[in-house]
Write a protein that holds these residues in place. Structure first.
Motif, PDB file in Angstrom:
ATOM      1  N   LEU A   1     -38.503  77.755 -48.078  1.00 41.24           N
ATOM      2  CA  LEU A   1     -39.315  77.843 -49.540  1.00 41.24           C
ATOM      3  C   LEU A   1     -39.817  79.088 -49.660  1.00 41.24           C
ATOM      4  CD1 LEU A   1     -39.697  76.171 -51.998  1.00 41.24           C
ATOM      5  CD2 LEU A   1     -41.742  75.211 -50.980  1.00 41.24           C
ATOM      6  N   ARG A   2     -40.814  79.493 -48.601  1.00 39.11           N
ATOM      7  CA  ARG A   2     -41.306  80.795 -48.720  1.00 39.11           C
ATOM      8  C   ARG A   2     -40.649  81.877 -48.862  1.00 39.11           C
ATOM      9  NH1 ARG A   2     -42.555  81.122 -43.631  1.00 39.11           N
ATOM     10  NH2 ARG A   2     -44.642  80.023 -43.545  1.00 39.11           N
ATOM     11  N   THR A   3     -39.483  81.937 -48.287  1.00 43.23           N
ATOM     12  CA  THR A   3     -38.398  83.098 -48.344  1.00 43.23           C
ATOM     13  C   THR A   3     -37.828  83.198 -49.749  1.00 43.23           C
ATOM     14  OG1 THR A   3     -37.809  83.121 -46.020  1.00 43.23           O
ATOM     15  CG2 THR A   3     -36.165  84.233 -47.663  1.00 43.23           C
TER      16      THR A   3
ATOM     17  N   LEU B   1     -38.207  86.177 -52.626  1.00 38.06           N
ATOM     18  CA  LEU B   1     -37.152  86.909 -53.079  1.00 38.06           C
ATOM     19  C   LEU B   1     -37.180  86.730 -54.762  1.00 38.06           C
ATOM     20  CD1 LEU B   1     -34.603  86.385 -50.452  1.00 38.06           C
ATOM     21  CD2 LEU B   1     -35.856  88.368 -50.802  1.00 38.06           C
ATOM     22  N   ALA B   2     -37.165  85.489 -55.119  1.00 34.85           N
ATOM     23  CA  ALA B   2     -37.196  85.294 -56.247  1.00 34.85           C
ATOM     24  C   ALA B   2     -38.191  85.926 -57.199  1.00 34.85           C
ATOM     25  CB  ALA B   2     -37.237  83.829 -56.781  1.00 34.85           C
ATOM     26  N   LEU B   3     -39.309  86.089 -56.833  1.00 33.77           N
ATOM     27  CA  LEU B   3     -40.711  86.971 -57.314  1.00 33.77           C
ATOM     28  C   LEU B   3     -40.431  88.089 -57.316  1.00 33.77           C
ATOM     29  CD1 LEU B   3     -43.295  86.834 -58.736  1.00 33.77           C
ATOM     30  CD2 LEU B   3     -44.435  86.971 -56.266  1.00 33.77           C
ATOM     31  N   ALA B   4     -39.743  88.703 -56.241  1.00 34.48           N
ATOM     32  CA  ALA B   4     -39.373  90.248 -56.189  1.00 34.48           C
ATOM     33  C   ALA B   4     -38.209  90.711 -57.180  1.00 34.48           C
ATOM     34  CB  ALA B   4     -38.820  90.666 -54.824  1.00 34.48           C
ATOM     35  N   ARG B   5     -37.303  89.746 -57.458  1.00 41.47           N
ATOM     36  CA  ARG B   5     -36.288  89.943 -58.480  1.00 41.47           C
ATOM     37  C   ARG B   5     -36.839  90.228 -59.766  1.00 41.47           C
ATOM     38  NH1 ARG B   5     -33.710  91.722 -61.560  1.00 41.47           N
ATOM     39  NH2 ARG B   5     -31.238  91.761 -62.016  1.00 41.47           N
TER      40      ARG B   5
ATOM     41  N   VAL C   1     -36.775  96.426 -53.431  1.00 43.31           N
ATOM     42  CA  VAL C   1     -37.871  95.589 -53.290  1.00 43.31           C
ATOM     43  C   VAL C   1     -37.668  94.131 -52.469  1.00 43.31           C
ATOM     44  CG1 VAL C   1     -39.428  94.266 -54.741  1.00 43.31           C
ATOM     45  CG2 VAL C   1     -38.657  96.690 -55.502  1.00 43.31           C
ATOM     46  N   LEU C   2     -36.441  93.832 -52.844  1.00 47.74           N
ATOM     47  CA  LEU C   2     -36.021  92.355 -52.266  1.00 47.74           C
ATOM     48  C   LEU C   2     -35.797  92.654 -50.924  1.00 47.74           C
ATOM     49  CD1 LEU C   2     -35.377  92.258 -55.430  1.00 47.74           C
ATOM     50  CD2 LEU C   2     -34.069  90.111 -54.624  1.00 47.74           C
ATOM     51  N   LEU C   3     -35.220  93.668 -50.480  1.00 50.06           N
ATOM     52  CA  LEU C   3     -34.794  94.040 -48.927  1.00 50.06           C
ATOM     53  C   LEU C   3     -36.010  94.240 -48.356  1.00 50.06           C
ATOM     54  CD1 LEU C   3     -32.452  94.564 -47.179  1.00 50.06           C
ATOM     55  CD2 LEU C   3     -32.873  97.059 -47.720  1.00 50.06           C
ATOM     56  N   ALA C   4     -37.209  94.924 -48.882  1.00 53.72           N
ATOM     57  CA  ALA C   4     -38.512  94.811 -48.136  1.00 53.72           C
ATOM     58  C   ALA C   4     -38.897  93.227 -47.882  1.00 53.72           C
ATOM     59  CB  ALA C   4     -39.613  95.761 -48.871  1.00 53.72           C
TER      60      ALA C   4
ATOM     61  N   SER D   1     -43.572  94.934 -50.106  1.00 53.50           N
ATOM     62  CA  SER D   1     -44.475  94.586 -49.076  1.00 53.50           C
ATOM     63  C   SER D   1     -45.698  93.784 -49.684  1.00 53.50           C
ATOM     64  CB  SER D   1     -45.138  95.880 -48.409  1.00 53.50           C
ATOM     65  OG  SER D   1     -43.926  96.499 -47.822  1.00 53.50           O
ATOM     66  N   ALA D   2     -45.966  94.107 -50.827  1.00 57.33           N
ATOM     67  CA  ALA D   2     -47.092  93.266 -51.481  1.00 57.33           C
ATOM     68  C   ALA D   2     -46.644  91.847 -51.700  1.00 57.33           C
ATOM     69  CB  ALA D   2     -47.504  94.110 -52.963  1.00 57.33           C
ATOM     70  N   ILE D   3     -45.331  91.917 -52.597  1.00 57.96           N
ATOM     71  CA  ILE D   3     -44.891  90.436 -52.687  1.00 57.96           C
ATOM     72  C   ILE D   3     -44.826  89.469 -51.436  1.00 57.96           C
ATOM     73  CG2 ILE D   3     -42.787  89.223 -53.710  1.00 57.96           C
ATOM     74  CD1 ILE D   3     -42.582  91.690 -55.700  1.00 57.96           C
TER      75      ILE D   3
END
Length: 735
Positions: free
Chosen positions: A379-381, A385-389, A403-406, A507-509
């Motif tokens: 769930l954390r991952t 990833l969804a927030l980063a996208r 961004v998602l790769l980070a 990284s921040a996300i």
């Protein structure tokens, strides 16, 4: 020093595999065929499966995993390409894909190893521009990159295969066979042997294995290997107790059973080393099966009165034989045999007749709880990833997939570890961006320079990055992507700037998700998981003692969460049942055999959740003081030993003729251990001290000889549970 050089050599060989596969696909696609999209996927496919994914096994095993993962990657590329039509569809897809792949790690180490790389394929495909017409190029690049990586892993500087877990079990069984034979020969106290047996048992702990080599899959083979390893550890512990005391003279029944244990261990070890599968029938079958020796031992023991000390020793020998039977049966199942389980408690081997789909469903249902660390991580991952996208799409960041790769590469199971990785990655990316800017300014638009630098730069990055940590990894990877993208299209120093911004954003996300979603990881969850295991095991202790003295009608039917056992199967029983390791089955779910009691099912479920928490806990750095002060493995042993007693101790007919005071002793001793188990679930600062009262001599004198031996089995079992409780609750950094 030698280990460091060996690790560097392995990393260097792996870097050579990835570099060769990348160059073989990227250069022809870009410079000969002028297919930049295919070139990008041929570039990132070996990186995804070779660097981002910690695939288990040696070269050929990793090659097979890559080939099996390519079709799944193709599906994700198609899905990402279709959902790239808009930001919100891509975000929804990222949420679903991110959770499914991360949660799939519960089904086995190979899925867990390939999951991060598979995430990358959806990430690459779901970003603008929306160009479904490029899908054939994307799939071709994926296929080419995957094929070249599999070829490189299989034939280029192949790694020596690591000994499988079954080989470790075989080595431990050989030692057990020698120890059992030594006890038969009357070698007397052997503290050195006891120490070697204990050390061999510790080597079978899954925490001593690389994550990818652990038999943690949902299938029958992995379940059987894990059960064989746990039973072998119990066998070694029991033989260590026997090796530390002089044998009783004239105890021919124990000597015969010990010879059978030694022979069974030798045969099982040889079969595990061969590793060959059979189409049907038993993989392991000697002239006289160990189960028959156990039955003969029980008859001889029941008909021959003996002093209490001899009875206790015989009970320990019987317990060792039970462990040896469990090892042999589990090994047979792991090697492809179709064990018929005659005379064995079928609840213990509930998975033997189940198909892969049902076993996978059981594992998934068992982890669909917020107390599962697998569920928490998934769930954390997915949310990260969804927030980063969403952020990358809303802000229209250049090369937003970075961004998602980070988020994917820097996320850890604890907020502290994530912050440490983010700090190092930020510093490394800043240095890498500065170096990439200087390179771009110096080389200008000369693609030949970038083409010449890419291969040595990848070789250095993929060798030093995994060894140096996030700072080296992110910094060197920044140089790699700058060198690669400079060949695809004209670039300026602003490419390095975009890389830095994207990594810092990701990284921040990732850090935000780490702070908000289960920030302490397994270090916070392990206490709850172990406490739940102990609370589930306590009523099962009471119920098992009742089932032994009162029989199946009194102690094993009409079960509820009080732990009573149903569908009795003792050492000679033939009852059939199924004990899934997940949560209680849904009403009406199909099952080929009657279910065990909710108490057994609940304890087994809590044991699986606790094992997963413990496995993650062992990977997290700097455990807190409270966590380090507990021997969590002893708590797991307590839960496992409780279940083994519930499987093996009860007789279907109970003990008619047992004096009331003996029944009262069994009830009170079991209650004492059960109450101590509940106290231990609270993890008091001073630990738990429990000494179940031994069977009083005046009571033992009135117990009929045939009933005294099984009553002694209960006493030995309760003592072993008490030892586990004291070890698991006592302060002291044992981990």
């Amino acid at each position: 020093m030698a280990e460091g050089l060996s690790a560097m050599a392995r990393t260097g060989r792996h870097a050579a595999h990835v570099t060769a596969a990348t160059a073989a696909g990227f250069y022809p696609a870009l410079h000969l065929l002028d297919r930049p999209v295919a070139g990008i996927y041929a570039l990132f496919t070996p990186i995804a499966f070779g660097i981002l994914s910690p695939l288990p096994g040696a070269g050929r095993e990793r090659a097979a995993t890559v080939l099996r993962a390519v079709p799944a990657a193709a599906v994700l590329v198609v899905l990402g390409t279709v959902l790239a039509v808009g930001t919100w569809p891509a975000v929804a897809g990222m949420l679903a894909v991110g959770f499914a792949l991360a949660f799939g790690s519960a089904c086995g180490p190979r899925i867990a190893g390939a999951a991060p790389g598979l995430q990358l394929f959806y990430i690459l495909a779901c970003f603008p521009p929306y160009e479904p017409g490029t899908l054939p190029q994307r799939l071709v690049g994926l296929a080419v990159g995957g094929a070249f990586l599999a070829l490189a892993e299989a034939v280029l500087f192949p790694d020596a295969p690591e000994p499988p877990y079954r080989t470790r079990i075989a080595d431990a069984l050989d030692l057990a066979a020698r120890a059992a034979s030594g006890v038969v020969r009357g070698e007397g106290p052997a503290p050195g042997t006891a120490a070697r047996l204990g050390a061999a048992g510790r080597e079978l702990r899954l925490s001593r294995l690389p994550a990818g080599a652990r038999p943690t899959g949902a299938g029958r083979t992995d379940r059987a290997l894990a059960q064989a390893g746990a039973a072998t550890r119990r066998l070694l512990d029991q033989l260590a107790l026997l090796a530390g005391h002089a044998p009783a003279p004239g105890d021919t029944a124990s000597a015969e059973l010990l010879r059978g244990i030694a022979a069974s261990c030798t045969e099982t070890a040889a079969a595990l080393r061969r590793g060959r599968r059979r189409r049907a029938g038993r993989v392991l079958a000697g002239p006289q099966l160990l189960e028959e020796l156990v039955a003969d031992f029980l008859k001889a023991r029941a008909g021959a009165p003996a002093p209490r000390a001899v009875l206790v020793r015989r009970s320990t020998v019987l317990t060792a034989a039970v462990s040896a039977v469990t090892v042999r049966t589990a090994a047979s199942l792991a090697l492809g045999g179709r064990e018929r389980l005659y005379g064995l408690p079928r609840e213990q081997f509930w998975y033997a007749a189940e198909g892969p789909a049902r076993l996978t469903g059981v594992r998934i249902r068992g982890n669909l709880t917020r107390r599962s660390v697998v569920f928490q991580n998934a769930l954390r991952t997915a949310l990260g990833l969804a927030l980063a996208r969403l952020v990358a799409g809303s802000l229209d960041l250049s090369h937003g997939f970075w961004v998602l790769l980070a988020v994917l590469t820097l996320g850890r199971t604890t907020a502290g570890a994530t912050w440490s990785a983010v700090r190092a990655a930020a510093a490394g990316t800043l240095a890498g961006a500065f170096a990439a800017g200087l390179l771009i300014v110096g080389a200008g638009g000369s693609s030949d320079v970038y083409a010449a630098l890419l291969v040595p730069m990848m070789l250095v990055a993929f060798t030093l990055g995994p060894l140096g940590g996030p700072a080296w990894g992110q910094g060197l990877f920044t140089l790699v992507v700058a060198t690669a993208f400079a060949q695809i299209a004209p670039v300026t120093w602003r490419l390095a700037e975009a890389r830095l911004i994207d990594v810092l954003t990701g990284s921040a996300i990732g850090l935000l998700c780490g702070l908000l979603a289960w920030p302490a990881g397994a270090r916070a969850e392990i206490r709850y998981a172990m406490s739940g295991l102990l609370r589930a095991a306590a009523p099962l202790v009471r119920a098992t003692a009742t089932a032994v003295t009162e029989g199946s009608g009194a102690g094993r039917d009409g079960a509820g969460e009080n732990g009573t056992v149903r569908s009795g199967t003792g050492e000679n029983g033939t009852g059939k049942s199924t004990a899934p390791d997940g949560a209680p089955e849904e009403p009406g779910s199909p099952s080929p055999s009657p279910s065990p009691s909710p108490g057994v099912r609940l304890t087994l479920h809590r044991l699986r959740i606790a094992e997963a928490a413990y496995a993650q806990y062992r990977t997290e750095p700097a455990p807190d003081a409270a966590g380090a002060a507990r021997d969590w493995l002893a708590v797991l042993d307590h839960g496992s030993r409780t279940l083994v007693g519930a499987y093996w101790l009860p007789r279907t007919d109970g003990m008619p003729g047992l004096p009331p005071e003996a029944r009262r002793w069994a009830r009170e001793a079991a209650e004492e251990v059960a109450a101590a188990t509940v106290r231990a679930a609270g993890f008091p600062p001073d630990g738990v001290r429990v000494r179940p009262a031994p069977l009083p001599p005046e009571v033992a004198e009135r117990v009929p000889a045939p009933l005294l031996a099984p009553l002694t089995d209960v006493e030995v079992w309760l003592r072993a549970l008490a030892r586990d409780l004291e070890a698991g609750s006592s302060p002291g950094p044992k981990g």
